[in-house]
Scaffold this motif. Structure first.
Motif, PDB file in Angstrom:
ATOM      1  N   GLY A 174       0.282  -3.023 -13.155  1.00  0.00           N
ATOM      2  CA  GLY A 174      -0.640  -2.132 -12.469  1.00  0.00           C
ATOM      3  C   GLY A 174      -2.063  -2.651 -12.477  1.00  0.00           C
ATOM      4  O   GLY A 174      -2.572  -3.097 -13.519  1.00  0.00           O
ATOM      5  N   MET A 175      -2.680  -2.621 -11.285  1.00  0.00           N
ATOM      6  CA  MET A 175      -4.078  -2.997 -11.133  1.00  0.00           C
ATOM      7  C   MET A 175      -4.777  -1.888 -10.353  1.00  0.00           C
ATOM      8  O   MET A 175      -4.226  -0.794 -10.198  1.00  0.00           O
ATOM      9  N   SER A 176      -5.962  -2.146  -9.852  1.00  0.00           N
ATOM     10  CA  SER A 176      -6.732  -1.062  -9.255  1.00  0.00           C
ATOM     11  C   SER A 176      -6.047  -0.441  -8.043  1.00  0.00           C
ATOM     12  O   SER A 176      -6.179   0.759  -7.799  1.00  0.00           O
ATOM     13  N   GLY A 177      -5.300  -1.241  -7.271  1.00  0.00           N
ATOM     14  CA  GLY A 177      -4.679  -0.727  -6.058  1.00  0.00           C
ATOM     15  C   GLY A 177      -3.390   0.025  -6.276  1.00  0.00           C
ATOM     16  O   GLY A 177      -2.897   0.695  -5.354  1.00  0.00           O
ATOM     17  N   LYS A 196       0.815  -1.211   0.000  1.00  0.00           N
ATOM     18  CA  LYS A 196       0.000   0.000   0.000  1.00  0.00           C
ATOM     19  C   LYS A 196       0.847   1.259   0.000  1.00  0.00           C
ATOM     20  O   LYS A 196       0.322   2.371  -0.072  1.00  0.00           O
ATOM     21  N   ALA A 197       2.149   1.088   0.084  1.00  0.00           N
ATOM     22  CA  ALA A 197       3.068   2.231   0.111  1.00  0.00           C
ATOM     23  C   ALA A 197       3.419   2.631  -1.317  1.00  0.00           C
ATOM     24  O   ALA A 197       4.031   1.837  -2.039  1.00  0.00           O
ATOM     25  N   PRO A 198       3.073   3.827  -1.754  1.00  0.00           N
ATOM     26  CA  PRO A 198       3.366   4.242  -3.124  1.00  0.00           C
ATOM     27  C   PRO A 198       4.839   4.109  -3.506  1.00  0.00           C
ATOM     28  O   PRO A 198       5.164   3.727  -4.635  1.00  0.00           O
ATOM     29  N   ALA A 199       5.737   4.403  -2.564  1.00  0.00           N
ATOM     30  CA  ALA A 199       7.170   4.313  -2.871  1.00  0.00           C
ATOM     31  C   ALA A 199       7.576   2.876  -3.185  1.00  0.00           C
ATOM     32  O   ALA A 199       8.358   2.625  -4.115  1.00  0.00           O
ATOM     33  N   GLU A 200       7.039   1.910  -2.436  1.00  0.00           N
ATOM     34  CA  GLU A 200       7.353   0.503  -2.698  1.00  0.00           C
ATOM     35  C   GLU A 200       6.728   0.040  -4.012  1.00  0.00           C
ATOM     36  O   GLU A 200       7.337  -0.728  -4.771  1.00  0.00           O
ATOM     37  N   GLN A 201       5.515   0.505  -4.276  1.00  0.00           N
ATOM     38  CA  GLN A 201       4.872   0.168  -5.547  1.00  0.00           C
ATOM     39  C   GLN A 201       5.714   0.669  -6.721  1.00  0.00           C
ATOM     40  O   GLN A 201       5.977  -0.062  -7.681  1.00  0.00           O
ATOM     41  N   LYS A 202       6.136   1.900  -6.637  1.00  0.00           N
ATOM     42  CA  LYS A 202       6.916   2.504  -7.728  1.00  0.00           C
ATOM     43  C   LYS A 202       8.242   1.790  -7.933  1.00  0.00           C
ATOM     44  O   LYS A 202       8.707   1.642  -9.067  1.00  0.00           O
ATOM     45  N   LEU A 203       8.858   1.355  -6.853  1.00  0.00           N
ATOM     46  CA  LEU A 203      10.158   0.705  -6.957  1.00  0.00           C
ATOM     47  C   LEU A 203      10.080  -0.557  -7.815  1.00  0.00           C
ATOM     48  O   LEU A 203      10.918  -0.777  -8.694  1.00  0.00           O
TER      49      LEU A 203
END
Length: 233
Positions: free
Chosen positions: A205-208, A172-179
């Motif tokens: 990428g999905m809805s979350g 749920k952390a945007p920084a981890e998602q982006k990494l």
């Protein structure tokens, strides 16, 4: 306004806002892939009437039944689920895209079995699935073995290698998602450079996490429940 229209408009608004926030140009578009697995043909038809043309399925027999029901020749069908070897004979001739090519054996079989189809002149678009988060329970090429595997895959005659696909470890952390998405983008750049390829597709990428995926260069985002509502079966 129907719930289908509300969901469709909401997702497209999120995509537009993510494109704007990440300063993505119009010549770097994002394709919305409606993940229609376990949803009825009626729901696909409702989205079709709103302008959606690209649909993703994960179960071969279910997908083939929907294709038989469909009167629309302009739907682009994507296979996005795990691939068993004995299913490639049905996947190869009936889909326009396969996102989940996770091992050499599958790539070889898809290429060989595409030749039995009337659209032999049109290669099958594929993305190679990468286990970007190195999760032992997930399938996909590792970031190391892909450099060996791709040398053979790029020679298979009836496939068009379009890019990479990944389902990163949930966060749920945007920084981890982006990494994770950044790692996939950089991997594709490395492969293009080393093998003189022109891969242009990042299926991620999905809805979350669609905002993070778009910020890192996603070409195709895969959205299911947020478009269709709860699965019916």
């Amino acid at each position: 306004m129907s719930m289908t229209r509300k969901r469709f408009d909401h997702i497209n608004q999120r995509i537009a806002e993510a494109m704007q926030n990440s300063q993505r140009s119009a010549d770097s578009p994002v394709t919305l892939l409606a993940v229609s697995k376990r949803h009825s043909w009626d729901k696909i038809q409702a989205l079709y009437e709103l302008g959606q043309r690209e649909f993703g399925e994960s179960y071969v027999q279910e997908a083939l039944e929907k294709m038989k029901q469909s009167p629309h020749k302009d739907i682009i069908w994507h296979f996005i689920g795990p691939i068993q070897s004995n299913k490639t004979k049905d996947i190869a001739p009936n889909f326009h895209w396969v996102h989940s090519v996770d091992r050499l054996k599958i790539a070889r079989r898809l290429s060989a079995q595409r030749t039995t189809h009337e659209t032999l002149s049109k290669p099958l678009n594929i993305c190679l699935q990468i286990n970007i988060s190195q999760e032992p329970q997930k399938s996909g090429f590792s970031t190391d073995e892909i450099f060996t595997a791709i040398a053979e895959i790029m020679t298979l005659p009836h496939l068009k290698l379009r890019g990479l696909m990944a389902i990163p470890k949930p966060s749920k952390a945007p920084a981890e998602q982006k990494l994770a998405f950044k790692q996939l983008r950089e991997l594709m750049q490395q492969l293009n450079q080393r093998f003189n390829l022109q891969m242009d597709t990042l299926s991620m990428g999905m809805s979350g996490d669609l905002e993070a995926a778009i910020a890192e260069g996603a070409s195709i985002i895969r959205i299911g429940t947020a478009l269709f509502g709860p699965r019916e079966y």
